[in-house]
Design a protein around this motif. Structure first.
Motif, short mmCIF file in Angstrom:
data_model
loop_
_atom_site.label_atom_id
_atom_site.label_comp_id
_atom_site.label_asym_id
_atom_site.label_seq_id
_atom_site.Cartn_x
_atom_site.Cartn_y
_atom_site.Cartn_z
N SER A 199 0.82 -1.21 0.00
CA SER A 199 0.00 0.00 0.00
C SER A 199 0.86 1.27 0.00
CB SER A 199 -0.96 0.00 1.19
OG SER A 199 -0.24 -0.02 2.40
N ILE A 200 1.94 1.26 0.74
CA ILE A 200 2.84 2.43 0.74
C ILE A 200 3.47 2.61 -0.64
CG2 ILE A 200 5.04 3.29 1.65
CD1 ILE A 200 4.18 2.17 4.37
N ASN A 201 3.86 1.52 -1.28
CA ASN A 201 4.50 1.64 -2.58
C ASN A 201 3.52 1.95 -3.70
OD1 ASN A 201 7.40 1.37 -2.32
ND2 ASN A 201 6.88 -0.54 -1.32
N ILE A 202 2.25 1.62 -3.55
CA ILE A 202 1.24 2.08 -4.50
C ILE A 202 1.15 3.61 -4.42
CG2 ILE A 202 -1.25 2.15 -4.95
CD1 ILE A 202 -1.31 -0.84 -4.31
N GLY A 203 1.18 4.13 -3.21
CA GLY A 203 1.19 5.59 -3.05
C GLY A 203 2.43 6.22 -3.66
N LEU A 204 3.58 5.56 -3.49
CA LEU A 204 4.82 6.06 -4.09
C LEU A 204 4.72 6.08 -5.61
CD1 LEU A 204 7.82 6.93 -3.91
CD2 LEU A 204 8.38 4.50 -3.99
N MET A 205 4.19 5.02 -6.18
CA MET A 205 4.04 4.97 -7.64
C MET A 205 3.10 6.08 -8.13
SD MET A 205 5.86 2.89 -9.15
CE MET A 205 7.14 1.94 -8.44
N PHE A 206 2.03 6.33 -7.39
CA PHE A 206 1.11 7.41 -7.75
C PHE A 206 1.84 8.76 -7.74
CE2 PHE A 206 -1.76 10.80 -6.40
CZ PHE A 206 -2.65 10.79 -7.47
N VAL A 207 2.61 9.01 -6.70
CA VAL A 207 3.32 10.28 -6.58
C VAL A 207 4.35 10.43 -7.69
CG1 VAL A 207 4.97 11.53 -5.12
CG2 VAL A 207 2.93 10.54 -4.11
N VAL A 208 5.13 9.39 -7.95
CA VAL A 208 6.19 9.47 -8.96
C VAL A 208 5.60 9.57 -10.36
CG1 VAL A 208 8.10 8.20 -9.99
CG2 VAL A 208 7.92 8.35 -7.53
N LEU A 209 4.60 8.75 -10.68
CA LEU A 209 4.00 8.82 -12.02
C LEU A 209 3.29 10.15 -12.24
CD1 LEU A 209 2.69 5.19 -12.43
CD2 LEU A 209 4.67 6.23 -13.53
N ARG A 210 2.66 10.68 -11.20
CA ARG A 210 2.03 12.01 -11.31
C ARG A 210 3.08 13.07 -11.60
NH1 ARG A 210 1.16 16.06 -7.74
NH2 ARG A 210 -0.65 17.36 -8.11
N ASP A 211 4.23 12.96 -10.93
CA ASP A 211 5.30 13.91 -11.17
C ASP A 211 5.82 13.81 -12.60
OD1 ASP A 211 7.33 15.87 -10.05
OD2 ASP A 211 8.66 14.29 -10.81
N ILE A 212 5.95 12.59 -13.10
CA ILE A 212 6.43 12.42 -14.47
C ILE A 212 5.44 13.01 -15.47
CG2 ILE A 212 6.94 10.71 -16.26
CD1 ILE A 212 8.07 8.91 -14.04
N PHE A 213 4.14 12.78 -15.25
CA PHE A 213 3.13 13.31 -16.18
C PHE A 213 3.10 14.83 -16.19
CE2 PHE A 213 0.97 9.09 -15.84
CZ PHE A 213 1.04 8.79 -17.21
#
Length: 96
Positions: free
Chosen positions: A44-58
């Motif tokens: 669950s923590i890493n799903i949040g990390l992926m959301f944050v990082v992918l949002r930053d990339i977009f």
């Protein structure tokens, strides 16, 4: 990234490294009663990390427009690339 996203990103990476270390050093943590809740917390923590990082990339603009898609693919297929992406691009201000 804002301050909360930066703190969450660092926390997520440190948590993942700590979790892997705990599982490899302490054999008693590999039993189902501890393994399942800790692993679910890590996911669950890493799903949040992926959301944050992918949002930053977009939202980030890169010099080469293809770089955005390359970073997305690298992050999705090889999670430890986040450790390289964050100091290289993620912690720097976006040009919006």
């Amino acid at each position: 990234m804002n301050t909360f996203e930066k703190i969450f990103s660092v926390f997520s990476v440190v948590f993942a490294i700590t979790l892997i270390t705990i599982f490899s050093v302490y054999p008693e943590t590999r039993q189902m009663k501890l393994l399942l809740p800790l692993s679910l917390l890590g996911v669950s923590i890493n799903i949040g990390l992926m959301f944050v990082v992918l949002r930053d990339i977009f939202f980030r603009s890169f010099a080469n427009p293809m770089s955005k898609y390359i970073w997305i693919a690298v992050i999705l297929f090889f999670w430890p690339a986040v450790i390289y992406y964050l100091p290289k691009h993620g912690f720097k201000p976006r040009n919006e």
